[in-house]
Design a protein around this motif. Structure first.
Motif, PDB file in Angstrom:
ATOM      1  N   ARG A 143       0.817  -1.202   0.000  1.00  0.00           N
ATOM      2  CA  ARG A 143       0.000   0.000   0.000  1.00  0.00           C
ATOM      3  C   ARG A 143       0.859   1.263   0.000  1.00  0.00           C
ATOM      4  O   ARG A 143       0.484   2.286  -0.583  1.00  0.00           O
ATOM      5  N   SER A 144       2.001   1.210   0.638  1.00  0.00           N
ATOM      6  CA  SER A 144       2.861   2.397   0.721  1.00  0.00           C
ATOM      7  C   SER A 144       3.412   2.804  -0.637  1.00  0.00           C
ATOM      8  O   SER A 144       3.885   3.930  -0.804  1.00  0.00           O
ATOM      9  N   GLN A 145       3.359   1.906  -1.618  1.00  0.00           N
ATOM     10  CA  GLN A 145       3.896   2.190  -2.948  1.00  0.00           C
ATOM     11  C   GLN A 145       2.798   2.545  -3.950  1.00  0.00           C
ATOM     12  O   GLN A 145       3.059   2.655  -5.144  1.00  0.00           O
ATOM     13  N   LEU A 146       1.574   2.726  -3.460  1.00  0.00           N
ATOM     14  CA  LEU A 146       0.457   3.037  -4.335  1.00  0.00           C
ATOM     15  C   LEU A 146       0.155   4.536  -4.339  1.00  0.00           C
ATOM     16  O   LEU A 146       0.563   5.269  -3.443  1.00  0.00           O
ATOM     17  N   ALA A 147      -0.558   4.980  -5.358  1.00  0.00           N
ATOM     18  CA  ALA A 147      -1.111   6.336  -5.426  1.00  0.00           C
ATOM     19  C   ALA A 147      -2.583   6.265  -5.036  1.00  0.00           C
ATOM     20  O   ALA A 147      -3.159   5.180  -4.934  1.00  0.00           O
ATOM     21  N   THR A 148      -3.204   7.421  -4.830  1.00  0.00           N
ATOM     22  CA  THR A 148      -4.594   7.457  -4.380  1.00  0.00           C
ATOM     23  C   THR A 148      -5.422   8.329  -5.302  1.00  0.00           C
ATOM     24  O   THR A 148      -5.059   9.468  -5.602  1.00  0.00           O
ATOM     25  N   LEU A 149      -6.537   7.770  -5.775  1.00  0.00           N
ATOM     26  CA  LEU A 149      -7.492   8.509  -6.588  1.00  0.00           C
ATOM     27  C   LEU A 149      -8.834   8.487  -5.868  1.00  0.00           C
ATOM     28  O   LEU A 149      -9.389   7.423  -5.588  1.00  0.00           O
ATOM     29  N   ARG A 150      -9.346   9.666  -5.560  1.00  0.00           N
ATOM     30  CA  ARG A 150     -10.631   9.787  -4.870  1.00  0.00           C
ATOM     31  C   ARG A 150     -11.707  10.244  -5.855  1.00  0.00           C
ATOM     32  O   ARG A 150     -11.502  11.190  -6.604  1.00  0.00           O
ATOM     33  N   PHE A 151     -12.839   9.564  -5.829  1.00  0.00           N
ATOM     34  CA  PHE A 151     -13.994   9.961  -6.621  1.00  0.00           C
ATOM     35  C   PHE A 151     -14.962  10.711  -5.710  1.00  0.00           C
ATOM     36  O   PHE A 151     -15.359  10.186  -4.660  1.00  0.00           O
ATOM     37  N   SER A 152     -15.330  11.928  -6.101  1.00  0.00           N
ATOM     38  CA  SER A 152     -16.332  12.696  -5.377  1.00  0.00           C
ATOM     39  C   SER A 152     -17.478  12.971  -6.339  1.00  0.00           C
ATOM     40  O   SER A 152     -17.342  13.758  -7.285  1.00  0.00           O
ATOM     41  N   VAL A 153     -18.590  12.270  -6.138  1.00  0.00           N
ATOM     42  CA  VAL A 153     -19.747  12.374  -7.038  1.00  0.00           C
ATOM     43  C   VAL A 153     -20.819  13.207  -6.342  1.00  0.00           C
ATOM     44  O   VAL A 153     -21.356  12.796  -5.306  1.00  0.00           O
ATOM     45  N   ARG A 154     -21.111  14.376  -6.905  1.00  0.00           N
ATOM     46  CA  ARG A 154     -22.094  15.290  -6.332  1.00  0.00           C
ATOM     47  C   ARG A 154     -23.486  14.983  -6.892  1.00  0.00           C
ATOM     48  O   ARG A 154     -23.618  14.369  -7.959  1.00  0.00           O
ATOM     49  N   ALA A 155     -24.505  15.455  -6.201  1.00  0.00           N
ATOM     50  CA  ALA A 155     -25.890  15.247  -6.629  1.00  0.00           C
ATOM     51  C   ALA A 155     -26.505  16.560  -7.091  1.00  0.00           C
ATOM     52  O   ALA A 155     -26.108  17.641  -6.660  1.00  0.00           O
ATOM     53  N   GLY A 156     -27.503  16.438  -7.971  1.00  0.00           N
ATOM     54  CA  GLY A 156     -28.299  17.596  -8.355  1.00  0.00           C
ATOM     55  C   GLY A 156     -28.113  18.070  -9.773  1.00  0.00           C
ATOM     56  O   GLY A 156     -29.002  18.714 -10.327  1.00  0.00           O
ATOM     57  N   THR A 157     -26.959  17.781 -10.383  1.00  0.00           N
ATOM     58  CA  THR A 157     -26.694  18.331 -11.707  1.00  0.00           C
ATOM     59  C   THR A 157     -26.951  17.343 -12.840  1.00  0.00           C
ATOM     60  O   THR A 157     -27.096  17.761 -13.990  1.00  0.00           O
ATOM     61  N   GLN A 158     -26.996  16.051 -12.565  1.00  0.00           N
ATOM     62  CA  GLN A 158     -27.050  15.061 -13.632  1.00  0.00           C
ATOM     63  C   GLN A 158     -28.482  14.630 -13.938  1.00  0.00           C
ATOM     64  O   GLN A 158     -29.400  14.832 -13.142  1.00  0.00           O
ATOM     65  N   MET A 159     -28.677  13.997 -15.110  1.00  0.00           N
ATOM     66  CA  MET A 159     -30.009  13.615 -15.559  1.00  0.00           C
ATOM     67  C   MET A 159     -30.524  12.358 -14.864  1.00  0.00           C
ATOM     68  O   MET A 159     -31.654  11.939 -15.097  1.00  0.00           O
ATOM     69  N   GLY A 160     -29.699  11.730 -14.063  1.00  0.00           N
ATOM     70  CA  GLY A 160     -30.103  10.592 -13.260  1.00  0.00           C
ATOM     71  C   GLY A 160     -29.388  10.646 -11.929  1.00  0.00           C
ATOM     72  O   GLY A 160     -28.393  11.361 -11.764  1.00  0.00           O
ATOM     73  N   THR A 161     -29.874   9.885 -10.961  1.00  0.00           N
ATOM     74  CA  THR A 161     -29.258   9.914  -9.633  1.00  0.00           C
ATOM     75  C   THR A 161     -28.333   8.743  -9.392  1.00  0.00           C
ATOM     76  O   THR A 161     -27.545   8.754  -8.442  1.00  0.00           O
ATOM     77  N   GLN A 162     -28.392   7.707 -10.245  1.00  0.00           N
ATOM     78  CA  GLN A 162     -27.533   6.536 -10.073  1.00  0.00           C
ATOM     79  C   GLN A 162     -26.248   6.732 -10.866  1.00  0.00           C
ATOM     80  O   GLN A 162     -26.286   7.092 -12.045  1.00  0.00           O
ATOM     81  N   ASN A 163     -25.119   6.492 -10.226  1.00  0.00           N
ATOM     82  CA  ASN A 163     -23.818   6.679 -10.870  1.00  0.00           C
ATOM     83  C   ASN A 163     -22.975   5.416 -10.766  1.00  0.00           C
ATOM     84  O   ASN A 163     -22.913   4.785  -9.714  1.00  0.00           O
ATOM     85  N   ASP A 164     -22.328   5.097 -11.854  1.00  0.00           N
ATOM     86  CA  ASP A 164     -21.431   3.941 -11.922  1.00  0.00           C
ATOM     87  C   ASP A 164     -20.032   4.465 -12.224  1.00  0.00           C
ATOM     88  O   ASP A 164     -19.760   4.909 -13.339  1.00  0.00           O
ATOM     89  N   THR A 165     -19.152   4.463 -11.229  1.00  0.00           N
ATOM     90  CA  THR A 165     -17.797   4.960 -11.431  1.00  0.00           C
ATOM     91  C   THR A 165     -16.853   3.798 -11.681  1.00  0.00           C
ATOM     92  O   THR A 165     -17.039   2.688 -11.154  1.00  0.00           O
ATOM     93  N   ALA A 166     -15.837   4.050 -12.461  1.00  0.00           N
ATOM     94  CA  ALA A 166     -14.892   3.001 -12.829  1.00  0.00           C
ATOM     95  C   ALA A 166     -13.537   3.624 -13.110  1.00  0.00           C
ATOM     96  O   ALA A 166     -13.387   4.846 -13.203  1.00  0.00           O
ATOM     97  N   LEU A 167     -12.552   2.750 -13.262  1.00  0.00           N
ATOM     98  CA  LEU A 167     -11.175   3.169 -13.506  1.00  0.00           C
ATOM     99  C   LEU A 167     -10.581   2.248 -14.554  1.00  0.00           C
ATOM    100  O   LEU A 167     -10.752   1.024 -14.490  1.00  0.00           O
ATOM    101  N   GLN A 168      -9.886   2.838 -15.508  1.00  0.00           N
ATOM    102  CA  GLN A 168      -9.346   2.077 -16.630  1.00  0.00           C
ATOM    103  C   GLN A 168      -7.866   2.382 -16.789  1.00  0.00           C
ATOM    104  O   GLN A 168      -7.440   3.530 -16.699  1.00  0.00           O
TER     105      GLN A 168
END
Length: 510
Positions: A188-213
């Motif tokens: 873990r000490s050799q990894l980087a960190t990516l945080r997803f912050s998904v806000r509500a109110g602006t999108q056309m749906g409320t369900q979100n599917d986040t992924a990393l490629q």
């Protein structure tokens, strides 16, 4: 695994040989698979069912497959294998899953990670420009995924391992050939960190599917290996720790009827060990993203696309809209047209103009997606643009001297709400993005910028105090006790023109 983006045309050379690939499972019995066969020189790619004869021109080929065997309990097993074979006459080869070695991965995991890693793996043609487009692979839990060793330099092997707990941990690795002991150990000490912050109110749906490629700078066998991160109702935050490298965050928005209706892929992120980055989706304010009017050769053209989009995602993640576009000169309406990019993507406003003068182009756009119900109180539901500029239509095509502005409010909560009766600092920037390598800009600069706010849906407007801050401006917006705030900006440029932009329901009060 993603499908290849490009498959070369079949060779015109007459077949002078054949290849039959037999695939055996981990108990030695035949297992039906689909085999990918790639010409090692030309890159011609074909698929064939195992045990079936495939006619081929003489040459060297790579035969690759995933030998999947189901089970009454669990996910069964996957064994990824490949062989390099020279075809001349009738040739038969066997890929035997009994020779497969378990892909073993380890992580100094925290106590909340209790399940084995989920592993996606593939074998690729190493000497192609896009190795991952010439591949075969599968996924399974650690302990049920195997790879058949092969030291050929014509092959690449890659895998992505994902551990899930309170956070996710994702590691990718590639090798030349398929190693005798596939896998790896990670800290873990050799990894980087990516945080997803998904806000509500602006999108056309409320369900979100986040992924990393995985998105290496030079395509290799890790390209497109894909990790699902979180599928949940916004708002939410989630954290992924990843091996250093270049990663593509992704977001998919699901509407009330279950259809995918939005999201996209923001810029890729190159992360070093120990580095952290937060990727936002759905922050207020959504606004016009890119396209500007172009004047020249006795016409004005404007592409009414990406008019309401997430600035954190970019132009390709904008939502479909329906808009009324009006071009006028003085009191004369040159052309008025209602357009939509829903279902087409090719909407364009074009009007013939023949005289030098000051023109006005207005755009009134709202989100448009038949068949779904928008979430109650959706933000950034409507935008307007009002551009006034001087133009000489006889000149070669160039971008009109107009601007787009972007608003970024500070201090909003995860529902894109400001506290009642508070003051919100909104960063306002004005820009003119490149419209294409061959399109020139009419030279102009920002002379002044003004901002107004409305708390009654645009019926009345109050001027907002604005101060210059580097290349942008800070606007101090006094919030009402409830409802939502609309924002309007006006840029006056050095040619004497103005660019006015309005976003209705820019952010909420709560």
């Amino acid at each position: 695994m993603l499908a290849p983006l490009f498959v070369p045309a079949a060779s015109a050379q007459a077949a002078s040989g054949s290849l039959t690939v037999t695939t055996l499972g981990r108990h030695g019995t035949k297992v039906a698979t689909t085999v990918t066969v790639v010409n090692a020189s030309s890159g011609e790619r074909r698929t064939v069912k195992s045990g079936k004869r495939l006619s081929l021109p003489a040459g060297k080929y790579l035969a690759m497959t995933d030998i999947y065997e189901s089970a009454t309990d669990g996910l069964g097993t996957d064994t990824i294998g490949a062989t390099v074979v020279s075809v001349s006459g009738a040739k038969s080869v066997t890929l035997d899953a009994r020779k497969g070695k378990a892909v073993k991965v380890s992580l100094d995991t925290p106590a909340d990670v209790t399940a084995p890693a989920r592993i996606s793996a593939q074998v690729c043609a190493a000497n192609m420009d896009m190795p991952s487009a010439y591949s075969a692979g599968g996924w399974n839990d650690a302990g049920a995924l195997y790879a058949i060793p092969n030291s050929s330099k014509l092959l690449q092997f890659a895998y992505m391992a994902q551990w899930s707990g309170n956070d996710s941990y994702v590691a990718v690795k590639k090798t030349t050939g398929i190693p005798a002991a596939p896998g790896g150990s990670f800290k873990r000490s050799q990894l980087a960190t990516l945080r997803f912050s998904v806000r509500a109110g602006t999108q056309m749906g409320t369900q979100n599917d986040t992924a990393l490629q995985a998105a290496p700078k030079t395509d290799d066998c890790t390209t497109d290996l894909y990790a699902n991160v979180t599928d949940d109702s916004a708002p939410f935050s989630t954290t992924v720790h990843v091996t250093p490298g270049t990663w593509q965050p992704r977001d998919g928005v699901i509407a009330n009827n279950g259809d995918g209706v939005g999201g996209g892929s923001p810029p890729v992120r190159t992360l070093k060990a120990g580095q952290s980055f937060t990727q936002y989706f759905g922050r207020a304010v959504w606004s016009p993203m890119h396209y500007l009017p172009i004047v020249g050769e006795n016409s004005l053209t404007f592409i009414p696309d990406a008019l309401i989009g997430d600035p954190d995602v970019g132009v390709w993640g904008a939502d479909p809209t329906k808009e009324t576009v009006v071009l006028s000169k003085g009191s004369t309406t040159v052309k008025k047209q209602t357009l939509t990019n829903w279902g087409t993507g090719d909407a364009e406003f074009s009007a013939a103009i023949h005289s030098v003068g000051t023109y006005r182009l207005t755009v009134d756009a709202h989100r448009y997606h038949p068949g779904i119900t928008f979430p109650s109180g959706m933000l950034s539901s409507r935008i307007t643009l009002d551009w006034r500029f001087k133009a000489d239509p006889a000149k070669s095509g160039r971008v009109a001297p107009v601007f787009m502005t972007r608003f970024l409010p500070a201090g909003l909560n995860s529902h894109n709400q400001a506290a009642a009766n508070s003051t919100t600092t909104v960063t306002v920037s004005a820009g003119r993005g490149s419209q294409g390598p061959d399109t020139k800009f009419t030279r102009t600069t920002v002379k002044s910028l003004k901002v107004w706010a409305s708390s009654d849906g645009g019926t009345t407007w109050k001027a907002v105090s604005v101060t210059r801050s580097g290349s942008s401006w800070k606007a101090a917006v006094h919030n009402p006790a409830s409802g939502a705030v609309a924002l309007r900006s006006q840029v006056t440029d050095s040619t004497g023109g103005t660019s006015t932009e309005t976003v209705y329901r820019a952010y909420a009060i709560g």
